[in-house]
Scaffold this motif. Structure first.
Motif: not given
Length: 463
Positions: A421-448
């Motif tokens: 589940a996404l925590g508060f930190g993920s919501r911080v990333l989403e909010l700050a990215s939105t403030n910059l009018r940016a396109r952001a995404r997280a990809i969880w790979r086995p190596e990191g």
């Protein structure tokens, strides 16, 4: 001048080579007798007035502008009476009816026994030249008015021919040098002596560099005015000749003492504001610690809050820097260096940043601080920084209009899985990215984690 009633023939042989040369000369030439009568006009002069070779009933005084007649008669009469050369100018009506300005140069001619025979002269059409001079004069007057209105702006010019520097009255007053001396030209060393010793070498180096390479020159320095030093801004352009040596160096000098004083006052206000903002963040951090003591079960939440608060403090310190930060203020890489400093080397791993350094607005710095503090905190708790791995942050400017960020973690165990589940930190990333009018995404790979964001470059700096 009195014109004769009957035409006069030229007092020279028309078959004489000298006459042929005079006729073909592309200059307006004439002869006058001892009474002041016009006895000969060469072809160029006849064509100007449109008269026959025998002059006919031509009377050149009828072509003279009435407003110029009295002055011309006075000059000519004095020269005729004293048998001396004269020069004058007057307006004449050309054959086509257009008024033209003729410059007359005449000298007396005499016989072998010294008898005065009259005048020989040349008329030169200077209409365009006088118009250009008048235009130049008006331009100079307008420039002087503008410079006077600007208060403290002086002009200067260095000439390669004599190696002297010339300036106008305002230049002399600005440097405390007699304006009359400056107008005639002074050695460069005389100007150098007026500059404070602390600024003198830098000023001389900049001048010599501009003279060696050509192009635009700009320098700020202080001059000794017998009291409080005054700040001056000198700017100009050096032109090199075909041989690569300086041919001409001209520019302006401006008194910027008031500007420097305002800068100092604003700097003082900025430092006071930075001090107060730092105190505010310190108070907020203290309040968070006290709150954590009263609610031990919320310790992790308060720790996260305090970390984000520290990131915001770093962002605002970036915008209003202290003395030691001044040379790196307001740029992306210096902000990231400050944010990642607590995380680097803690467990044998660092965040390696590569990419261009870009200026940041207050809004952009605050949001980037939240984003990368959050990513670094997560990596230090659960990701590459917690497992002696590697983190690379790659920044690239894409087609000049956008900036891409790629946060790549490498965990040695290579067993990373996405959180349930996404925590508060993920919501911080989403909010700050939105403030910059940016396109952001997280990809969880086995190596990191691979976290990517693309931001319009205009959203990173002040418009």
């Amino acid at each position: 001048m009195t014109e004769p009633d009957s035409p006069h023939r030229p007092p020279i042989d028309e078959n004489d080579a000298r006459f042929i040369i005079v006729e073909a000369t592309p200059a307006m030439l004439w002869l006058g007798d001892e009474q002041g009568n016009c006895v000969y006009l060469n072809r160029e002069q006849r064509e100007f007035w449109g008269v026959r070779p025998d002059l006919g009933d031509f009377s050149w005084d009828r072509t003279l502008h009435p407003d110029d007649a009295a002055r011309l008669w006075s000059v000519q009469a004095n020269a005729m009476q004293r048998h001396i050369p004269f020069e004058t100018e007057a307006r004449y009506r050309r054959a086509d009816g257009v008024w033209r300005i003729l410059h007359t140069s005449a000298r007396p001619r005499s016989s072998a026994d010294g008898t005065f025979l009259g005048m020989v002269g040349q008329n030169r059409d200077v209409t365009e030249q006088r118009a250009a001079e008048e235009k130049l004069k008006r331009t100079a007057e307008q420039l002087n008015l503008a410079l006077d209105a600007a208060q403290g702006v002086g002009t200067w010019q260095w000439n390669a021919s004599d190696g002297l520097l010339q300036g106008d009255r305002r230049f002399g007053e600005t440097f405390g040098i007699d304006p009359d001396q400056v107008a005639k030209g002074i050695p460069f060393k005389r100007v150098l002596r007026s500059i404070l010793r602390a600024d003198r070498d830098a000023f001389a180096r900049q001048m010599k560099s501009a003279m060696a390479q050509g192009g635009v020159y700009r320098s700020e320095f202080r001059v000794d005015s017998g009291g409080t030093p005054r700040w001056l801004l000198a700017t100009g352009s050096c032109e090199l000749g075909p041989d690569g040596r300086p041919a001409q160096f001209a520019g302006v000098v401006l008194d910027i003492s008031e500007h420097k004083a305002r800068e100092a006052r604003l700097d003082l206000l900025a430092r006071e504001l930075a001090h107060r903002i730092k105190n505010i963040f310190a108070v907020l951090g203290g309040m968070a610690r006290l709150s954590a003591r009263d609610a031990p079960e919320s310790g992790e939440a308060f720790e996260s809050f305090q970390g984000r608060l520290a990131a915001m403090a770093a962002a605002y310190a970036q915008i209003i820097p202290t003395d030691e930060q001044m040379n790196q203020a307001g740029t992306m890489l210096s902000l990231l260096d400050r944010l990642f400093a607590p995380f680097n080397g803690a467990r044998g791993a660092d965040v390696v940043v590569s990419g261009p350094d870009l200026p940041l607005s207050t809004k952009a710095a605050a949001n980037l601080a939240l984003i990368f503090h959050e990513l670094a905190t997560n990596a230090a708790k659960y990701g590459a920084l917690a497992n002696s791995g590697a983190v690379r942050l790659t920044i690239e400017q894409v087609e000049g209009a956008q900036v891409s960020f790629a946060w790549e973690e490498e965990v040695p165990a290579r067993n990373v899985v996405a959180p349930a589940a996404l925590g508060f930190g993920s919501r911080v990333l989403e909010l700050a990215s939105t403030n910059l009018r940016a396109r952001a995404r997280a990809i969880w790979r086995p190596e990191g984690l691979l976290w990517q964001m693309v931001v319009p470059v205009a959203n990173l700096s002040d418009p």
